[in-house]
Design an enzyme around this catalytic site. Structure first.
Site, mmCIF file in Angstrom:
data_model
loop_
_atom_site.group_PDB
_atom_site.id
_atom_site.type_symbol
_atom_site.label_atom_id
_atom_site.label_comp_id
_atom_site.label_asym_id
_atom_site.label_seq_id
_atom_site.Cartn_x
_atom_site.Cartn_y
_atom_site.Cartn_z
ATOM 1 N N LYS A 1 -15.195 -6.000 64.320
ATOM 2 C CA LYS A 1 -16.054 -6.971 63.545
ATOM 3 C C LYS A 1 -15.594 -8.307 63.602
ATOM 4 O O LYS A 1 -14.523 -8.683 63.813
ATOM 5 C CB LYS A 1 -16.145 -6.556 62.089
ATOM 6 C CG LYS A 1 -16.489 -4.887 62.004
ATOM 7 C CD LYS A 1 -16.326 -4.291 60.781
ATOM 8 C CE LYS A 1 -14.884 -4.444 60.017
ATOM 9 N NZ LYS A 1 -14.895 -3.755 58.751
ATOM 10 N N GLY B 1 -16.203 -6.756 49.879
ATOM 11 C CA GLY B 1 -16.944 -5.284 50.209
ATOM 12 C C GLY B 1 -17.672 -5.197 51.491
ATOM 13 O O GLY B 1 -18.223 -4.123 51.632
ATOM 14 N N THR B 2 -17.953 -6.156 52.353
ATOM 15 C CA THR B 2 -18.748 -5.797 53.313
ATOM 16 C C THR B 2 -18.362 -5.045 54.402
ATOM 17 O O THR B 2 -18.945 -4.094 54.904
ATOM 18 C CB THR B 2 -18.996 -7.382 54.235
ATOM 19 O OG1 THR B 2 -17.423 -7.857 54.246
ATOM 20 C CG2 THR B 2 -19.640 -8.456 53.359
ATOM 21 N N GLY B 3 -16.947 -4.784 54.600
ATOM 22 C CA GLY B 3 -16.472 -3.895 55.349
ATOM 23 C C GLY B 3 -16.570 -2.465 54.860
ATOM 24 O O GLY B 3 -17.203 -1.552 55.724
ATOM 25 N N CYS B 4 -16.215 -2.161 53.675
ATOM 26 C CA CYS B 4 -16.578 -0.964 53.074
ATOM 27 C C CYS B 4 -17.985 -0.539 53.354
ATOM 28 O O CYS B 4 -18.364 0.572 53.608
ATOM 29 C CB CYS B 4 -16.323 -0.935 51.817
ATOM 30 S SG CYS B 4 -14.667 -1.515 51.408
ATOM 31 N N THR C 1 -18.871 -12.424 49.590
ATOM 32 C CA THR C 1 -18.926 -11.476 50.517
ATOM 33 C C THR C 1 -17.837 -10.065 50.404
ATOM 34 O O THR C 1 -17.518 -9.520 51.542
ATOM 35 C CB THR C 1 -18.118 -12.074 52.254
ATOM 36 O OG1 THR C 1 -16.979 -12.371 51.858
ATOM 37 C CG2 THR C 1 -19.441 -13.264 52.430
#
Length: 272
Positions: free
Chosen positions: A181, A216-219, A214
């Protein structure tokens, strides 16, 4: 008596930590599952005291408690996809990896929560080694951010070529696909992700969203991939659709609290 309900709804399991601020972790995962019309089940690994300004405290659950939650879900409910988030320590990671194998959990999405987007290491070296050697090889996809990809590949990542090289090297750990990512990258590479599945090396791009909110974007991305897999999508389509979902949720991010707010997981409801 009339029975109602949909017995065919897809089911996904998230194994992750609780975010008291509601922006990431279990809370983000369950909202993401619900958006995709997938029933969400969960196994908590730790409890955090946090808000938009940061994390104040983290308490790990015993590994046995994590195992008990996973077993309780799987013994009763057919789970089509599983994702992992913050596993916190070596004991929990080892226990989860063992359960994935024993229970034959399918469509495992590993978000290797080891390093924050700013580069701060979140788990110790022994935990990283267990994640790398025991859990990632069982995954259908692993979704490291820039700094996690550096740890897993041993490469310094600055350019797109670096991201591509890292994806190919991480693939050798055993996951069926890798998504490096670019949320932590600078300039034009911010938000650009690199996909590699052993045959296809692809750069995935979406429009860039200018927002500070932003959290929590990965979760959310990994949960959306899991939800799409539970719904029967193929792996690359599940990933592209998840990326589109996160981008749209970012355009509806929530300006709450005094710090970094979360993405708008439930954006269709925000018109009110």
């Amino acid at each position: 008596m009339t029975l109602t309900g949909n017995s065919r709804i897809p089911v996904a399991l998230t194994i992750a930590g609780s975010d008291s601020g509601g922006g990431a972790g279990i809370q983000a995962d369950l909202r993401t599952f619900a958006f995709h019309q997938v029933h969400g089940t969960s196994a908590l690994t730790c409890i955090t005291a946090q808000n938009t300004l940061g994390v104040n405290r983290v308490d790990a659950l015993p590994a046995a408690a994590v195992v008990a939650q996973i077993e309780a879900v799987v013994q009763d409910i057919r789970v089509q996809a599983t994702k992992t988030g913050m596993l916190l320590n070596q004991e929990i990671i080892a226990a989860v990896a063992q359960q994935v194998q024993l229970l034959r959990l399918q469509n495992l999405v590993v978000d290797p929560v080891m390093v924050s987007r700013t580069g701060a290491q979140l788990i110790d070296d022994s935990a990283i080694a267990t994640l790398r050697d025991a859990l990632i090889p069982q995954a259908v996809i692993v979704t490291p951010n820039r700094y996690e990809a550096q740890l897993l590949s041993g490469l310094t990542i600055v350019t797109l070529d670096d991201m591509q090289a890292a994806a190919q090297r991480i693939y050798q750990l055993g996951a069926k696909a890798v998504l490096v990512k670019g949320g932590g990258m600078a300039g034009e590479l911010r938000g650009v992700d690199v996909w590699f599945d052993g045959q296809h090396l692809e750069t995935l791009t979406t429009s860039s969203v200018d927002t500070k909110n932003t959290h929590g974007t990965g979760c959310t991305l990994s949960a959306a991939i899991a939800a799409n897999l539970a719904d029967g999508k193929d792996l690359l389509s599940a990933t592209k659709m998840a990326k589109d979902y996160v981008t749209t949720a970012l355009t509806h991010s929530l300006n709450i609290g005094q710090g970094q707010g979360p993405v708008g997981h439930f954006f269709p409801l925000l018109s009110r």
